[in-house]
Design a protein around this motif. Structure first.
Motif, PDB file in Angstrom:
ATOM      1  N   TYR A 187     -51.619 -21.454  -0.427  1.00 60.21           N
ATOM      2  CA  TYR A 187     -51.929 -20.111  -0.909  1.00 60.21           C
ATOM      3  C   TYR A 187     -52.719 -19.388   0.176  1.00 60.21           C
ATOM      4  N   THR A 188     -52.361 -18.150   0.449  1.00 61.73           N
ATOM      5  CA  THR A 188     -53.126 -17.330   1.387  1.00 61.73           C
ATOM      6  C   THR A 188     -53.430 -15.988   0.756  1.00 61.73           C
ATOM      7  N   VAL A 189     -54.504 -15.392   1.214  1.00 62.26           N
ATOM      8  CA  VAL A 189     -54.908 -14.052   0.790  1.00 62.26           C
ATOM      9  C   VAL A 189     -55.181 -13.244   2.053  1.00 62.26           C
ATOM     10  N   ARG A 208     -57.364 -18.992   3.395  1.00 62.41           N
ATOM     11  CA  ARG A 208     -56.219 -19.890   3.348  1.00 62.41           C
ATOM     12  C   ARG A 208     -56.611 -21.162   2.617  1.00 62.41           C
ATOM     13  N   MET A 229     -60.385 -15.440  -5.235  1.00 60.95           N
ATOM     14  CA  MET A 229     -58.943 -15.607  -5.419  1.00 60.95           C
ATOM     15  C   MET A 229     -58.506 -17.031  -5.088  1.00 60.95           C
ATOM     16  N   LEU A 230     -59.076 -17.611  -4.040  1.00 59.59           N
ATOM     17  CA  LEU A 230     -58.757 -18.990  -3.680  1.00 59.59           C
ATOM     18  C   LEU A 230     -59.204 -19.949  -4.785  1.00 59.59           C
ATOM     19  N   TYR A 233     -56.978 -19.729  -7.856  1.00 59.55           N
ATOM     20  CA  TYR A 233     -55.720 -20.453  -7.654  1.00 59.55           C
ATOM     21  C   TYR A 233     -55.908 -21.919  -8.037  1.00 59.55           C
ATOM     22  N   TYR A 291     -55.313  -6.605  -1.768  1.00 58.43           N
ATOM     23  CA  TYR A 291     -55.282  -8.045  -1.518  1.00 58.43           C
ATOM     24  C   TYR A 291     -53.859  -8.532  -1.710  1.00 58.43           C
ATOM     25  N   LYS A 292     -53.289  -9.092  -0.642  1.00 54.80           N
ATOM     26  CA  LYS A 292     -51.906  -9.563  -0.672  1.00 54.80           C
ATOM     27  C   LYS A 292     -51.897 -11.085  -0.693  1.00 54.80           C
ATOM     28  N   GLU A 293     -51.087 -11.636  -1.576  1.00 53.09           N
ATOM     29  CA  GLU A 293     -50.990 -13.084  -1.708  1.00 53.09           C
ATOM     30  C   GLU A 293     -49.766 -13.612  -0.960  1.00 53.09           C
ATOM     31  N   ASN A 294     -49.994 -14.684  -0.202  1.00 51.68           N
ATOM     32  CA  ASN A 294     -48.928 -15.428   0.482  1.00 51.68           C
ATOM     33  C   ASN A 294     -48.079 -14.568   1.418  1.00 51.68           C
ATOM     34  N   ILE A 353     -61.957 -12.604  -1.653  1.00 53.20           N
ATOM     35  CA  ILE A 353     -60.999 -13.583  -1.116  1.00 53.20           C
ATOM     36  C   ILE A 353     -61.337 -14.976  -1.630  1.00 53.20           C
TER      37      ILE A 353
END
Length: 140
Positions: A42-44, A57, A88-89, A92, A6-9, A85
């Motif tokens: 913020y995006t994942v 997003r 994670m949102l 945040y 999982y990659k952020e931004n 996902i």
């Protein structure tokens, strides 16, 4: 299941439009999409074997947040990727909400996917505190 990262931004334009196409969603103009990605809070992006298979997003102003574009490629659905996902949102927003403050997180669910969000604590509207959600689309 293979290893999921999982990659952020780091969500790219190409990944974004490819995932929207994978679920049959209409894309926006290239100019709009690039601006939207740049202005996202913020995006994942979920990747497997260097292929982006999911994304989410978040936009907002610190009080009100909008979860947009939670998508998992059909070949990778039902594996917990969307849940990761979404979590994670939500994490945040939780981190950004100050002690004594509150944040309102909104979204428009794809028809038939409401239960996915209800499991994460979202309520369908209208309910005891809110009227119907509303939307207007401008086309040019």
């Amino acid at each position: 299941m293979k290893y999921m990262e999982y990659k952020e931004n780091l969500l790219t334009y190409e990944e974004y439009i490819g995932l929207r196409e994978s679920v049959g969603w209409i894309n926006f103009s290239k100019e709009q999409t690039k601006k939207a990605l740049q202005n996202s809070l913020y995006t994942v992006a979920a990747t497997c074997d260097n292929q982006t298979v999911g994304m989410g997003r978040l936009t907002g102003d610190g009080m009100y947040y909008l979860i947009a574009d939670v998508i998992v490629s059909p070949a990778y659905q039902k594996r917990g990727i969307g849940r990761s996902i979404l979590n994670m949102l939500l994490e945040y927003v939780d981190k950004e909400t100050p002690v004594g403050g509150r944040s309102s997180i909104q979204l428009i669910s794809e028809k038939g996917k409401e239960f996915f969000y209800e499991k994460a604590g979202f309520k369908q509207i209208p309910h005891e505190h809110c009227g119907c959600g509303m939307r207007k689309v401008i086309r040019k």
